[in-house]
Design a protein around this motif. Structure first.
Motif: not given
Length: 596
Positions: A211-217, A219-226
């Motif tokens: 898709g348009p993003y991938t996950a670079v982080q 965790g159960r409390a935080q997810v970061v996409l770029e």
């Protein structure tokens, strides 16, 4: 002496020195410095335990998955805040229907598709993935989405996934044959993140996507996409980073939103909801779920349709919903909630007549606006089909008392004491108290409400279903049921996908989901006709008529519809969404002064 002159010179030098020091505390960035990346911070309810789309079930995670994975179709901005269907991994498709009404879809994939790790995507990947999803041995949570595909039933019976009617004649061609013409196939199956062609060896943390993003982080409390560098249609204006904060305290997250450290919140505290609803124009976000009271139609007194109808007519759904006190809830006017699609095209608008030569009458009534978009099943029904726009509750109660009297219970005389069970919660208890009070006041009957644990509640419903088995077993059964069958039971009814037919199918005579024991040949025939209909307009008409039968024969009393709420920062725009709390962030942008 020149001391004053010297002193003045020293003070001037000290002032200049302090000014220079102050200027050094706020250095200006160089003209060629790169701007900070546009980051969007989102507060999501629930916690993501996995980013594997085939296994994910956590609340709110679907929004993340739609940014990571793309299916044959995708959702784009319709310009009115709602998503519209568009080509995704497939650049086009065709559909053919045989003489029996069975549809076959042929998808042509885009050239050069690949995962973010560089491996190519071919039509055969869809074949193997969908077979794997349909295989009951894999126990994939969302496998029922593939139930319209020919051969799905045989796969469930035999465990042979090769019987699923999917094929790949070449690398870019994917063919799917259905049983009948499933109206929701493209929207709910081909645009879902739960049926993407994910290889089995991909990591479950979203680091490899199509898709348009991938996950670079993750965790159960935080997810970061770029943004993904391999996505086929990159956007120059999309946020350069999406940060999802999951599972936080609702009040705390809203305070952070007010302070500017959150740009979007998808779960609001009671205080914010009350403020939104105070203006009188705000409506909850639609959620495909209805809370209703189920009758056990197998036993007296609710084996009599007149008694059931009397109970429904005596329910003031607006009063019950108000008693609960949650602005996200909407009083039910039918079984199907807001947010469910009518697939037929809107009727063509009448051509505008020439302006009259005389001035309009200022006292003429203003034409009311539709309460929701035309595609909404509930709004269409309210305007055109089964339910009038305004309910005359006084007349309904008069009819209810007449029906109960005709059934042999004048003013409730002789009516047996019955029990109403529900799973314990504040909202369920408030609804139970309000309903029992209405039935006592308007019908003169005694209904006792009882809150249960989920386990005990399920046992009571299962005991009622066992009555059907005993009735069909001519030899009888010596085994005693583990619990007493229910008489009245309140619960949520949530279909596996956004479709009126799937929801109404809960009451089909042959379905295990038909917990009420309700039987209606006319209702079943309408559902079958809707399933076989090639025309979306004809299908819609059958389903509206089927709902009308449920409202008249009343195996269930719909009480309220669930809803949601969100808030986006005033400085941002471009958000669009689907019912059931799915939000798309790829078009979100900061408004320029002229736009604001």
């Amino acid at each position: 002496m020149k001391y004053p002159t010297i002193l003045f010179a020293l003070l001037l030098a000290l002032t200049l020195l302090l000014s220079a020091c102050g200027a050094q505390e706020e250095p200006q960035p160089p003209e060629d410095a790169e701007p900070e990346p546009f980051t969007l911070s989102v507060s999501l309810p629930g916690q993501a335990d996995t980013l594997d789309p085939l296994r994910s079930t956590a609340q709110g995670t679907e929004t993340i998955l739609h940014h990571l994975f793309e299916n044959l179709m995708r959702w784009e901005d319709g310009g009115d805040g709602w998503a519209v269907l568009a080509p995704g991994q497939a650049e086009s498709y065709t559909v053919e229907t045989d003489y029996a009404g069975n549809a076959t879809y042929t998808f042509t994939l885009r050239e050069g598709l690949q995962w973010s790790d560089g491996r190519p995507i071919a039509a055969g990947d869809f074949v193997s993935a969908w077979q794997r999803i349909a295989d009951p041995a894999n126990d994939v949570p969302h496998r029922a989405l593939l139930s319209p595909i020919a051969g799905y039933g045989q796969v469930q019976e035999t465990g042979d996934a090769s019987l699923l009617a999917v094929s790949a004649p070449d690398r870019r061609t994917f063919v799917v044959s259905l049983e009948g013409s499933c109206a929701w196939f493209l929207e709910e199956v081909c645009a879902s993140p739960y049926t993407v062609p994910r290889p089995t060896d991909l990591p479950s943390d979203g680091s490899v996507t199509n898709g348009p993003y991938t996950a670079v982080q993750f965790g159960r409390a935080q997810v970061v996409l770029e943004p993904s560098e391999t996505y086929h249609s990159p956007s120059r204006t999309a946020p350069e980073k999406l940060v999802f904060f999951t599972g936080g305290d609702v009040e705390d997250e809203y305070l952070k939103f007010q302070g500017g450290s959150r740009d979007l919140v998808l779960d609001l505290p009671a205080s914010a909801l009350q403020e939104l609803s105070a203006g009188g124009t705000w409506l909850p976000e639609p959620v495909t779920s209805v809370y209703g009271v189920l009758f056990n139609t197998r036993q007296a007194p609710f084996d009599d349709p007149s008694v059931r109808l009397a109970f429904r007519l005596a329910v003031d759904t607006a009063a019950v919903t108000e008693a609960i006190g949650d602005p996200r809830l909407r009083a039910a006017s039918g079984v199907v909630p807001y947010g469910v699609t009518d697939y037929g095209a809107p009727a063509p608008e009448e051509p505008e007549e020439e302006a009259p030569s005389t001035l309009p009458d200022p006292s003429a009534p203003v034409e009311p606006e539709l309460p929701a978009p035309y595609w909404d099943f509930r709004a269409h029904s309210l305007e055109l089909v089964t339910v009038p726009g305004e309910q005359d509750y006084t007349a309904d109660c008069l009819q209810a008392r007449t029906l109960l009297s005709q059934a042999g219970y004048p003013n409730g005389s002789g009516f047996p004491a019955v029990e109403y069970i529900y799973v314990r919660s504040d909202a369920a208890q408030a609804a139970a108290n309000a309903l029992c009070a209405l039935w006592r006041r308007e019908l003169g009957v005694t209904v006792t409400a009882r809150g249960l644990s989920q386990e005990d509640f399920d046992a009571r419903l299962a005991a009622a279903q066992a009555q059907d088995t005993e009735a069909e077993d001519a030899s009888g059964s010596e085994e005693e049921p583990s619990a007493e069958p229910f008489t009245l039971a309140a619960r949520d009814f949530t279909p596996s996908c956004n479709d009126a037919g799937v929801l109404l199918d809960f009451w089909r005579s042959t379905r295990e989901t038909n917990l009420s024991g309700y039987r209606s040949d006319a209702f079943d025939i309408l559902l079958d006709a809707a399933r076989a209909a090639e025309s979306p307009e004809v299908r819609d008409a059958y389903l509206h008529d089927a709902e009308a039968i449920l409202l008249q024969e009343v195996p269930v009393v719909p009480v309220y519809y669930h809803g949601g709420a969100f808030q986006l920062s005033d400085r941002l725009s471009g958000l669009y969404r689907l019912p059931d709390g799915v939000y798309f962030l790829g078009n979100v942008r900061e408004e320029s002064p002229s736009e604001g």
